[in-house]
Structures are given as C-alpha cells and as structure tokens.
Design an enzyme around this catalytic site. Structure first.
Site, PDB file in Angstrom:
ATOM      1  N   ASP A 439       0.874  -1.165   0.000  1.00 25.36           N
ATOM      2  CA  ASP A 439       0.000   0.000   0.000  1.00 25.36           C
ATOM      3  C   ASP A 439       0.916   1.221   0.000  1.00 25.36           C
ATOM      4  OD1 ASP A 439      -2.323   1.662   0.422  1.00 25.36           O
ATOM      5  OD2 ASP A 439      -1.657   1.850   2.495  1.00 25.36           O
ATOM      6  N   ASP A 628      -7.216  -1.560   3.909  1.00 29.69           N
ATOM      7  CA  ASP A 628      -6.265  -2.629   3.576  1.00 29.69           C
ATOM      8  C   ASP A 628      -6.548  -3.919   4.334  1.00 29.69           C
ATOM      9  OD1 ASP A 628      -4.624  -1.084   1.825  1.00 29.69           O
ATOM     10  OD2 ASP A 628      -3.713  -0.119   3.570  1.00 29.69           O
TER      11      ASP A 628
END
Length: 750
Positions: A439, A628
C-alpha cells in the site's frame, strides 16, 4: 416449536430469500481437519445451505431454510461431533480469550514447576542406581515424585485429555490422543513401579512432555489473539443510532437497523457517519481512510457520496440514505475480511500435515507389537511392557516440538529486529513469498504528513504557522504543529469555519488556512506545479510576504533501499493504493516500481491479489489502512506497521515497529530460515522414529531407555530450533525468491 428452538432462532437473522443465518462460537476447533469435519457434517443436515468455519476466531457461520430444519438441530449436530457451540456475542470475545489464556498459563506454570522438582529426584535416583543409593531412599524419592507428578499432570494436561476424550467418544482420532495415551501410560507404569519398588519410574518424562506441549499451545493461542479481535474493532466503527429527519423537519434518534434507504439522516460535526448515502445539504471534511487509505481529510459537499464508519469533520451534513446496517461499505469490508480470513485458515500448517497420519501409525505399531510378542509366547505382561515401550518411545514430543520450538525462537528474533509475530504459521508462508504488494499511504510513506518545502519558508513564518496550528485538531494542522519544537505560543485564537485560524504570535497578527484566507493565491499556484499531490496551506505573518506550505506524505527514509534490495533478490513488486493516481505515481516513480494501481477499493485490492494467486504466486501484502484489512487477510501472508489502524494490525500476520521499512526484508529472511529449520526438525523426528521404533519393537529397549530416548530427541529438536535466533547480518543478502512471472524488471530507484 420448543423453548430451546425459540431461543436458538432468536439469534438467527433472516435474509430476503427466507433463509436464516446464525454465527456460533465453537470450542475445540484447533486444525484444518476440524474445519472439514464440521463443514461436511453440517452441510449434510437437511435444509442447511451453507456452513463455513473460521479457524482464526473459532466461529461457524450457518445458513439454513427454517421450514426444513432449525437452529437446535445444527447445535445438536455440533454436539454429536464433540464441539460445544454458543451464539457469538461480540462482547464475549475478550472474556473468553482471557479465560482460556489464564487456564493455559496456570497449566504451563504447574507442569514446569512440577517437572523441575521431579527431575531433581529422578537425577538422584539415576545416579544412585549406579553408585550407592539404598532401596529405602529410592522408594522414598519415587513416592515423593508420584505425589508431585500425579496431581500436577492431572491438572496441567486437562486441555489434552478433554480433546482426546471428545475425539475418541465421537469415533475419531487427533494429535491429542497419542499425547494423552503416552502421558497416561508413562504415569501408570511409573506408579506401578513405585508400588512394586522398581528401580525406574518415568514421572519426569510425562511432565516434561506436558510442559513443552503447553508452551507451544500457549504461544499459538497468544499469536491468534489479534486475528480473533477484528470483529470487535469493526464494531467500534459502527454507529448504533442515526438522527433521522421526519416530514416535519424534526430529528428523531433511531437504531441504524431501522433506517431505510431514501430517508434523510443528519450527521453532526465530529461524529461517525452512520449510513452510506449522498449529501444533499451542508459542507464539511471527511476522514475517508476507510475507503481510500488517504489520511488527509477530503472536502465534502452537495451530491458527494459518504460511507458508514467514516468520520465527519467540523460541518453538519444532511445525507439521503442509500444503505444502512447491512449493505454498507463497512459491512462489505467486514464480509470481505471474514471471507479472506476463512479462506486463509483452510491451508494446513506444516505441523498439521506431518501429524495427520501420526496417531493411527503409532497405535497400530503398538498394537501389532503387543500381538506379535503374544504370538511368540512372551506372555501378556512382557508383551504389554514392550508395547508400552513402543508408545513411550514414539510419543510425539519431538514431532510436537518440531514447529513450536522454531516459532518461539523465531518470534524472539522477530522482536529483536522490531517485528511482532502474530501468527506462528506465518513463518512458513513468509518463506514461500515471491511477490510483494505495498500500500502507499502510511506504508511506503511515513504515517504522518510533513512540510515538504520547510527549508524554503522563513523561520519566523514557519514558527508562526506551528503556533497557530497547535490550536486546531485538523489533521493538516497537527502535521504542521508536529514539524518542529520550541515555537512561541499563539494567543487570541479564532477559528473561521472552512477558511482557517487566526490569532497573535509574539504580539504579531497571523493567519493560517486556505491560500485565499492568507492572501497567497499566486504563491499557491506556483507551488502546486512543484508539489501536485500536496495539500497547500497559506500562512501570513504581519509585516512579511505571505507563504504557502506544501503538506504531503513523504517516503520512509529507507523505502528506496529496501525496495531495491527486494527487487535484486527476484521479488515482483507492486503498489496497490486507494489514493489518487498522481500521488501514487509520484511514490512509484521515486521507488522505481513500474506496476502500480490507484483509486482501489477494498474489493478491488482483493481481486488483484486473487488474480496473482491464481497465477501461482505467493503474495505478501504490506499495508496499514482500514481499507487494507481485507487485502491483508486475503494475501498469503501480511505485514502491517505499528502505526496502522487496529483492524489492519489484527488482520496482519506480522507488525513492524519504527519508521524504517527494512523490517519487511528482515521478516522474509527470518521466515525462510525458520521454514528450513522446521523441515530439519521434522526430518530429525522422523529419523529418530525410524531408528528407535525397531529397537523398541524387538524388545531391546526398556521403558527407561525409551523415556531417555524420547527426551533426547526433544532436546535435539530444541537445540536445532535455537539456530533461528541468528539473523543474517544483511537481510537482503539472504532474502532470495524464485523470480515471479511478469517481474517488473530492474528499475533504478529514484
């Protein structure tokens, strides 16, 4: 319908097709074999359309047609399998965990204390048997050992005894059956030896076996704690009630579950949005990290969409509901996370694979030994002693320690390298990784935004900005205030909604806020071309020209070197982010990562990960945001920084500390080494059995020799596991992976 049936039905929820669904907390689920047995048995119940077991949090989700079956039949089926079930209540997670944890700790303490004391007497007897110990002294030591060992083993081994009894009573075998049998036989033979004044007893072997096995089980239970709390973390984001506007314009507080699409809901400043919907009135700023991962507040106005669980800023919004309760994005995140964790828990750990055939093989070998010696005319007593010797010598101490011993040692190595291990089997999965997915926001970048152009701003202006920012809780203000120390205090502070904050710093008038509020539109336009993905904040200190601060996320200090090291060792590197494309591209170009995607929602990230796994890749996901969490659970293995939200830490297998990204490479190195040591330990355990079993079967080993051999094998396995303490000096030198298909290739980092 009976009272019991009505009670179970009250915990079920109906769907649009007339089905009922219920989530149960189930005791006694320890391995993938338990999952398969439960799912197959429940699916065979008439009317049950879906049964799914989540090993991580020990829960079972069931859907059924009420006209064909009921909840009590489902619970009865679980009871027939030997599993006690109860309705899952979120508030009971912590209490249940604490009870089980405390029970394991007490059992571990009792077995360890008893083993140490009995070992002292055993060493005295062993040495005395070859020197000058008197029969009276030996018998006294045996009786003292019995008085210590029998109650201690009865208490400390309860978790194994209950599991073994349940398995046998329901016609199945598990790893706890040979453990229980070995402990019981060792204790029984020792007590018989004590009664008959025998030279040898084996109390210490039974206690040491229980101690080591309890150590492994306690470690596993502790590591699973994080993954079992994600439901409560998500529940904390849900608003229980919403302020609904009625036809007369009045506000009524109602449960979110009673709010229907099309109704109007008012969201006060500083509260979480309770529903998904579209803003029809009002302006504010929303923390949308749940959706995009971006920690900076996003401006929201009429016709913009908002999502349940996001945090409203300083304005009041009126929202037309599109989804409330079920069907919201937060509900989707929960569903995706639960599905991903369940899918991951289906993979068998290395120890499970090795142990699946162990119990029947051990029992068969002992039975054949007993029958064989009987057939040779040795008599029942002699045949039984040899059979017991086989069971003791093959007691799965070395096998049971092969993996936990490495896990304990590797967990210590992780901690020394700023890593916290949440799942023991993550070591095995780390060793197989060939693709690393990052990420961006808070993972490749620092968790807090910083002033990118601080060196070009006069100190007086910068100090004034810090002083003014200290009076606001806006995320941008917090970043500015944290950028330095020793600033002057601001007085006469006044915050202007939607514009900024003004006051006096060291007696001088100052403003901080939008470029227009500070009279710095021209400066902002020029700076925006240099920092296209930054938040521009105007500062004006009376007597000085206006300035603009570019507040943006900056890369972690070693991000480029860590990414370059991973690429050199053959890993395929990718960036998946919910942030805007310009910001993601800037980070990707700086790191030399050519494969990146922006603007992704949680389901999009999972889709990419599933596609990679379908290609045969083993994927490591590194992320920190709430959005996430499902992707972290869906990946083969996952790592999260300690600054991540609680839910992401709960879904991750490993958490790293500090500002550096290097622990990600270190984790891969330790995982590869740990997997190799686990394989070596299993091989040592297998070689030991190949040598020891024939000796025992042929009657060339007494129970004492069997006990010593069993202990020796455990010591050998533990000593080999201690090698996991050593981490290679340069992690990237040992982190090698098979080059994945479609590798990004060599790109020089910025």
């Amino acid at each position: 319908m009976t009272t019991a049936e009505r009670d179970w039905a009250s915990f079920a929820e109906p769907d649009d097709e007339g089905r009922l669904s219920m989530e149960l907390a189930v005791d006694g689920i320890y391995c993938a074999a338990c999952m398969t047995r439960i799912e197959r048995s429940l699916s065979a119940v008439p009317g049950v359309e879906r049964a799914r077991v989540n090993l991580s949090n020990k829960r079972v989700a069931v859907s059924w047609r009420p006209e064909e079956t009921d909840g009590s039949a489902i619970v009865s089926t679980l009871a027939d399998l030997g599993y006690q079930a109860r309705p899952f209540v979120r508030g009971q997670i912590d209490e249940s965990y604490k009870r089980e944890r405390n029970a394991l700790f007490r059992a571990l303490a009792v077995s360890g204390f008893a083993a140490m004391n009995v070992m002292l007497f055993s060493v005295s007897v062993w040495s005395g048997n070859v020197t000058d110990i008197t029969p009276e002294t030996r018998e006294l030591f045996h009786w003292i050992s019995a008085l210590i060992a029998l109650p201690a083993a009865a208490y400390a081994g309860q978790t194994f005894y209950r599991s073994a009894f349940n398995a046998i009573s329901h016609g199945r075998l598990n790893m706890d059956v040979p453990i229980t049998l070995g402990v019981m036989l060792a204790l029984g033979l020792s007590f018989y030896g004590t009664l008959t004044a025998s030279h040898d007893t084996y109390f210490e072997s039974a206690l040491m076996l229980l101690f080591f096995l309890l150590l492994g089980r306690t470690l596993d239970h502790t590591m699973r704690r994080r993954t079992r709390t994600y439901a409560e973390n998500l529940a904390a984001l849900r608003a229980d009630t919403a302020f609904v506007l009625d036809a007369d314009g009045g506000l009524k507080e109602r449960p979110v579950a009673d709010v229907t699409p099309g109704e109007l809901v008012q969201v006060p400043a500083g509260t979480r949005v309770p529903v998904d919907g579209v803003v029809i009135e009002g302006r504010s700023e929303i923390d949308q990290s749940l959706v995009t991962g971006e920690t900076m507040l996003q401006a929201i106005g009429v016709d913009d969409r908002v999502y349940a669980g996001t945090l409203n800023g300083e304005g009041t919004l009126t929202v037309r509901v599109s989804a409330a309760g079920e069907g919201t994005l937060l509900d989707e995140v929960n569903r995706l996370l639960d599905h991903a964790m369940t899918a991951r828990s289906r993979s068998l750990a290395l120890a499970d694979k090795a142990a699946r055939l162990y119990a029947p093989v051990v029992h068969t070998a002992a039975l054949l030994t007993f029958l064989g010696w009987l057939a040779l005319g040795a008599g029942a007593e002699r045949s039984l002693v040899v059979a017991i010797t086989v069971l003791i010598i093959t007691c799965p101490c070395a096998l049971a320690l092969a993996v936990p011993a490495v896990q304990v040692t590797a967990a210590g190595a992780f901690f020394r390298n700023q890593l916290l291990l949440h799942a023991g089997d993550a070591l095995e999965r780390l060793a197989a990784v060939d693709t690393v997915v990052f990420d961006k926001t808070g993972t490749l970048t620092m968790p807090a935004a910083r002033i990118a152009n601080a060196d070009s701003v006069p100190d007086a202006v910068l100090n004034a900005a810090r002083a003014l920012a200290g009076g606001s809780r806006h995320p941008v203000s917090v970043a500015i205030a944290a950028s330095g120390k020793g600033t002057a205090a601001a007085t006469d502070l006044r915050e202007i909604a939607g514009a900024g904050i003004e006051g006096r710093v060291a007696g001088t008038s100052a403003r901080l806020g939008t470029p227009a509020f500070a009279g710095a539109e021209e400066e902002a336009q020029a700076l925006g071309a240099v920092f296209p993905d930054a938040t521009l904040v105007g500062v004006r200190l009376e007597g000085l020209p206006p300035c603009v601060l570019a507040v943006q996320q900056v890369l972690r200090p070693d991000a480029a070197s860590t990414v370059a090291a991973l690429r050199r060792n053959g890993f395929d590197l990718r960036i998946l982010s919910g942030d805007r494309a310009p910001a993601v591209q800037r980070a990707a170009d700086s790191l030399g990562v050519s494969d990146w995607q922006a603007g992704l929602k949680p389901a999009d990230k999972i889709a990419v990960l599933e596609a990679l796994k379908a290609e045969g890749r083993s994927v490591l996901m590194v992320g920190d945001g709430l959005n996430d969490a499902p992707a972290l659970a869906a990946a083969d293995v996952s790592i999260s920084p300690v600054t991540a939200v609680d839910l992401s830490q709960a879904a991750a297998d490993v958490v790293f500390l500090g500002d550096r990204l290097a622990p990600v490479a270190t984790a891969l190195a330790i995982g590869r080494r740990a997997r190799r040591l686990m394989n070596e330990n299993l091989a040592l355990a297998a070689i030991y059995n190949l040598i020891a079993v024939p000796i025992a079967v042929t009657g060339h080993a007494s129970p004492l020799i069997a006990a010593v051999a069993m202990s020796a094998s455990s010591i050998l396995v533990t000593a080999n596991a201690l090698r996991a303490q050593r981490v290679p000096g340069q992690a990237e030198a040992t982190v090698a992976a098979t080059p994945a298909q479609g590798s990004a290739g060599e790109v020089a980092p910025a």
